[in-house]
Design a protein around this motif. Sequence first.
Motif, mmCIF file in Angstrom:
data_model
loop_
_atom_site.group_PDB
_atom_site.id
_atom_site.type_symbol
_atom_site.label_atom_id
_atom_site.label_comp_id
_atom_site.label_asym_id
_atom_site.label_seq_id
_atom_site.Cartn_x
_atom_site.Cartn_y
_atom_site.Cartn_z
ATOM 1 N N PRO A 1 3.803 -5.811 3.612
ATOM 2 C CA PRO A 1 5.269 -5.871 3.437
ATOM 3 C C PRO A 1 5.806 -7.280 3.740
ATOM 4 O O PRO A 1 5.405 -7.926 4.701
ATOM 5 C CB PRO A 1 5.792 -4.847 4.428
ATOM 6 C CG PRO A 1 4.654 -3.888 4.603
ATOM 7 C CD PRO A 1 3.406 -4.713 4.514
ATOM 8 N N ILE A 2 6.723 -7.752 2.903
ATOM 9 C CA ILE A 2 7.318 -9.091 3.042
ATOM 10 C C ILE A 2 8.788 -8.929 3.414
ATOM 11 O O ILE A 2 9.557 -8.312 2.653
ATOM 12 C CB ILE A 2 7.184 -9.890 1.739
ATOM 13 C CG1 ILE A 2 5.712 -10.021 1.334
ATOM 14 C CG2 ILE A 2 7.824 -11.264 1.864
ATOM 15 C CD1 ILE A 2 5.513 -10.647 -0.035
ATOM 16 N N THR A 3 9.148 -9.468 4.578
ATOM 17 C CA THR A 3 10.563 -9.401 4.973
ATOM 18 C C THR A 3 11.380 -10.345 4.097
ATOM 19 O O THR A 3 10.881 -11.337 3.562
ATOM 20 C CB THR A 3 10.756 -9.777 6.449
ATOM 21 O OG1 THR A 3 10.283 -11.115 6.648
ATOM 22 C CG2 THR A 3 9.985 -8.831 7.346
ATOM 23 N N THR A 4 12.641 -10.023 3.958
ATOM 24 C CA THR A 4 13.526 -10.805 3.078
ATOM 25 C C THR A 4 14.805 -11.181 3.823
ATOM 26 O O THR A 4 15.127 -10.593 4.864
ATOM 27 C CB THR A 4 13.894 -10.002 1.827
ATOM 28 O OG1 THR A 4 14.604 -8.811 2.225
ATOM 29 C CG2 THR A 4 12.663 -9.629 1.025
ATOM 30 N N THR A 5 15.514 -12.128 3.272
ATOM 31 C CA THR A 5 16.842 -12.519 3.754
ATOM 32 C C THR A 5 17.802 -12.456 2.576
ATOM 33 O O THR A 5 17.603 -13.120 1.561
ATOM 34 C CB THR A 5 16.844 -13.936 4.338
ATOM 35 O OG1 THR A 5 15.950 -13.987 5.458
ATOM 36 C CG2 THR A 5 18.250 -14.337 4.785
ATOM 37 N N THR A 6 18.822 -11.620 2.745
ATOM 38 C CA THR A 6 19.849 -11.486 1.707
ATOM 39 C C THR A 6 21.070 -12.304 2.116
ATOM 40 O O THR A 6 21.525 -12.224 3.261
ATOM 41 C CB THR A 6 20.239 -10.018 1.519
ATOM 42 O OG1 THR A 6 19.086 -9.289 1.066
ATOM 43 C CG2 THR A 6 21.363 -9.874 0.514
ATOM 44 N N THR B 1 0.841 -1.205 0.000
ATOM 45 C CA THR B 1 0.000 0.000 0.000
ATOM 46 C C THR B 1 0.867 1.242 0.000
ATOM 47 O O THR B 1 1.964 1.271 0.592
ATOM 48 C CB THR B 1 -0.925 0.003 1.222
ATOM 49 O OG1 THR B 1 -0.137 -0.082 2.408
ATOM 50 C CG2 THR B 1 -1.884 -1.181 1.177
ATOM 51 N N ASN B 2 0.359 2.269 -0.734
ATOM 52 C CA ASN B 2 1.000 3.579 -0.824
ATOM 53 C C ASN B 2 2.380 3.511 -1.489
ATOM 54 O O ASN B 2 3.217 4.401 -1.303
ATOM 55 C CB ASN B 2 1.111 4.237 0.557
ATOM 56 C CG ASN B 2 -0.251 4.440 1.208
ATOM 57 O OD1 ASN B 2 -1.202 4.864 0.540
ATOM 58 N ND2 ASN B 2 -0.364 4.103 2.491
ATOM 59 N N THR B 3 2.649 2.431 -2.236
ATOM 60 C CA THR B 3 3.896 2.308 -2.991
ATOM 61 C C THR B 3 3.636 2.733 -4.427
ATOM 62 O O THR B 3 2.595 2.408 -5.011
ATOM 63 C CB THR B 3 4.408 0.857 -2.967
ATOM 64 O OG1 THR B 3 4.659 0.477 -1.624
ATOM 65 C CG2 THR B 3 5.668 0.703 -3.793
ATOM 66 N N VAL B 4 4.542 3.478 -5.020
ATOM 67 C CA VAL B 4 4.409 3.911 -6.403
ATOM 68 C C VAL B 4 4.575 2.699 -7.318
ATOM 69 O O VAL B 4 5.555 1.947 -7.224
ATOM 70 C CB VAL B 4 5.457 4.982 -6.747
ATOM 71 C CG1 VAL B 4 5.440 5.286 -8.248
ATOM 72 C CG2 VAL B 4 5.189 6.246 -5.948
ATOM 73 N N GLY C 1 15.162 -3.358 -1.455
ATOM 74 C CA GLY C 1 13.714 -3.486 -1.355
ATOM 75 C C GLY C 1 13.038 -3.157 -2.671
ATOM 76 O O GLY C 1 13.568 -2.421 -3.503
ATOM 77 N N SER C 2 11.859 -3.719 -2.880
ATOM 78 C CA SER C 2 11.097 -3.444 -4.098
ATOM 79 C C SER C 2 9.660 -3.860 -3.868
ATOM 80 O O SER C 2 9.391 -5.016 -3.508
ATOM 81 C CB SER C 2 11.688 -4.215 -5.286
ATOM 82 O OG SER C 2 10.906 -4.022 -6.445
ATOM 83 N N GLY C 3 8.745 -2.899 -4.076
ATOM 84 C CA GLY C 3 7.344 -3.217 -3.903
ATOM 85 C C GLY C 3 7.071 -3.712 -2.500
ATOM 86 O O GLY C 3 7.300 -3.008 -1.500
ATOM 87 N N ALA C 4 6.564 -4.942 -2.392
ATOM 88 C CA ALA C 4 6.220 -5.486 -1.082
ATOM 89 C C ALA C 4 7.423 -6.020 -0.337
ATOM 90 O O ALA C 4 7.322 -6.339 0.856
ATOM 91 C CB ALA C 4 5.191 -6.605 -1.258
ATOM 92 N N PHE C 5 8.582 -6.110 -0.979
ATOM 93 C CA PHE C 5 9.735 -6.740 -0.365
ATOM 94 C C PHE C 5 10.572 -5.717 0.393
ATOM 95 O O PHE C 5 10.954 -4.673 -0.160
ATOM 96 C CB PHE C 5 10.579 -7.438 -1.428
ATOM 97 C CG PHE C 5 9.831 -8.531 -2.143
ATOM 98 C CD1 PHE C 5 9.582 -9.734 -1.514
ATOM 99 C CD2 PHE C 5 9.356 -8.329 -3.430
ATOM 100 C CE1 PHE C 5 8.875 -10.735 -2.180
ATOM 101 C CE2 PHE C 5 8.662 -9.319 -4.096
ATOM 102 C CZ PHE C 5 8.401 -10.531 -3.460
ATOM 103 N N VAL C 6 10.830 -6.072 1.672
ATOM 104 C CA VAL C 6 11.531 -5.164 2.582
ATOM 105 C C VAL C 6 13.037 -5.356 2.427
ATOM 106 O O VAL C 6 13.519 -6.458 2.149
ATOM 107 C CB VAL C 6 11.090 -5.432 4.032
ATOM 108 C CG1 VAL C 6 11.837 -4.536 5.007
ATOM 109 C CG2 VAL C 6 9.585 -5.241 4.155
#
Length: 728
Positions: free
Chosen positions: A319-324, A239-242, A397-402
């Motif tokens: 939002p989806i948390t990620t692991t790099t 939400t509220n992401t371009v 990060g991108s879109g829903a990915f944190v």
Amino acid sequence: MRYRKEFVRALFFLFLLACLLTGLAGTVRVPVRAAPAVQATTPPTLQVIISEIAWGGTIASPSTDEWIELYNPGPSDVNLDQWLLVSGGASPSINITLNNYLLHVGEYYLLERQNDGVISTITADQVYVGPGNLLNDGGDTLYLYAPNGADYDLVDVVNSDGGPWPAGRSDGYGSMERYGVYEDNDYIWVTNPNPDPALNEDFRNNLIYGTPKNQNWAETITPITTTTIVSDSPDPSTTNTVVNIAVSVKGGPTDPTGTVNITGADTNCTITLNNGDSGVGNCNVSFTTNGTKTLTATYSGDPNHSPSSDTESHDVVPPITTTTTITSITPDPAFVGEPVKVSVSVVANSGSLKPTGTVSIAGANTNCDITLSNGVGSCNVNFTSVGNKTLEATYNGSGAFVTSKDSENIDALHKSTTTITSDAPDPSQINQQVSVNVQVTGVSGLNPTGTVDITGANSNCSITLSNGAGSCSVNFSFSGTKTLKATYTGDNNYFGSSDTETHIVSFVFRTATPRPQPPPPLVAINEFVPRPGTDWNSDGVVDVGDEYIELLNHGVVDVNLSGYRLDDEANIGSSPYPLPSRILKPGERIVFYGKETGLLLSDGGDGVRLLKPNGQLMDAYNYSVVQFPDQSFCRLPDNGGADDWNTNCYPTPGLKNSLSGTSLRPPTETDVDKPLCPIADTLPEDFVVAECSPVGNNIWNRYYWDRFGWFGERVIENWNGRWEVFFD
């Protein structure tokens, strides 16, 4: 592009000649010739255009009754004499030379295949036949050429990309019609779905789905467009992401203009298409709620392009948390001044979606950014100095990915080069020392330090570098081709390196030095007494049991007497006596008495033999008549010599041989004799009883005979023989 007329005309005449020879000249109306080569950079002149193609034939004969229409859009009349209409490829399916015909501005020129009845209600301007001349239903490229002096110019081209036909049908229910006078592209062609009952029929009176020699139906409509949402990025979004929406509008001979409205978001947007934009554009939307959304792109159309639209599904998620994770760094350690590949993986901690976007790599002297594909990617960094470095990968990060990050340590070192400069001597011999010299180089002004291990020999070595160089020695135990390897282990500034070198070890043929044979066992007969006059074996009786034989080890090695045998004269007399298992050391003596051996040495002459374990003769001595009791036969000196025998030795059993002694004496000429009866053992037993005590008269005594006389017998005067001789 231009092509020589002479070449085309030559082909034409050759074809006519072939047709005449086969009897076909009367029915052939169009010669076949090779198509000129086409240069893509040559723009068509469009002074005449290919305006309609029925590549799918008619309903009556869709596979053969094809027809092609040309059109002169102006500005001037054109004579079609010697023009060429050919298809592409090494073996063109269409190869037609046009007739001498003046095509006026605004006039159509109809070509029918096989005969003039393909379209029964219209007379063809030219009928083409010949081997093939059949369009490929899967797609062809058609070229129209005009002669220009000795060459040919490209006038028009259809389906220039060589793919499937952009319009038309293969069953005769729709020709491919051109819209306007524009250079070829897929959007200027449409399929005619509307037959006109007032116009044309095929030879079976079926309606023609086309407009041969008439204005194209395509000219009466606005070109159809296709609107496509090319991308909605990022997807999914939060939400509220371009969210950027990219759109493409295609169709018609010119660029579509106007607007494209994007709807379906909570904040929508509009794209304005201008001439020159090639029908593409983008704008941004956003969402305030989660869920699966439907985005719609609606093109408004313009005077030359019809409206159209497209939809696309878009997910808005929390939002989806990620692991790099930095999955690899190659090479590790890194080399200063050389590219280092960093690979990363970014995974979502929930759901099955793959993160998109970029990962920034920092910590090097030259960093890089990765654009993820399916959640993974890589890029190259570079270091300009040595040391332990920390590389950090940050997912942006991108879109829903944190966003998330990871870090890894890596050593940056200079690259070294190890070289075996010599291995001498080469070739070498077995067990010969080989000196191996090594040089390790790096950057200017900084010598590598540490050690270099030399392997590949049977005895290896290690070098401690001094000014980047050093040497040590190895050797080989076997001949052949060897591989020496020098391995530099590296230091704080340099990464290790290695080098190999082939080395030959020669086989040297040497004459074998005979190995000295071990010293032989040397045992000999050293002394023997065949007629004892003394109790030598100390058993209290003086008899034949006191006969003895003494052996001596006159060699330098111990001898085991087991297997040796003592014997008298061969094949007669006593049986051989096997010696016991007894070690006789060098210089040691051993005495064997007659009581033990059972050997009876004859007083009248006999032999003494020592036999080897294999039965061969080791030593022997033959003697004649024994002159007196205790006469000893011995070797002097007692060293086992072959010819050192003495027949009048002093008895010394177990002792060093001698010619004299104190405890015993040999007989003399006096009457002082030892109280024993040493009668010869060669005489019969009767003589012993008669002459020896206790009942005999000791007649062996010389004094007895000299004093009392012989009672009628005579004595032979003394003579030099060994024994006195009597006769009666």
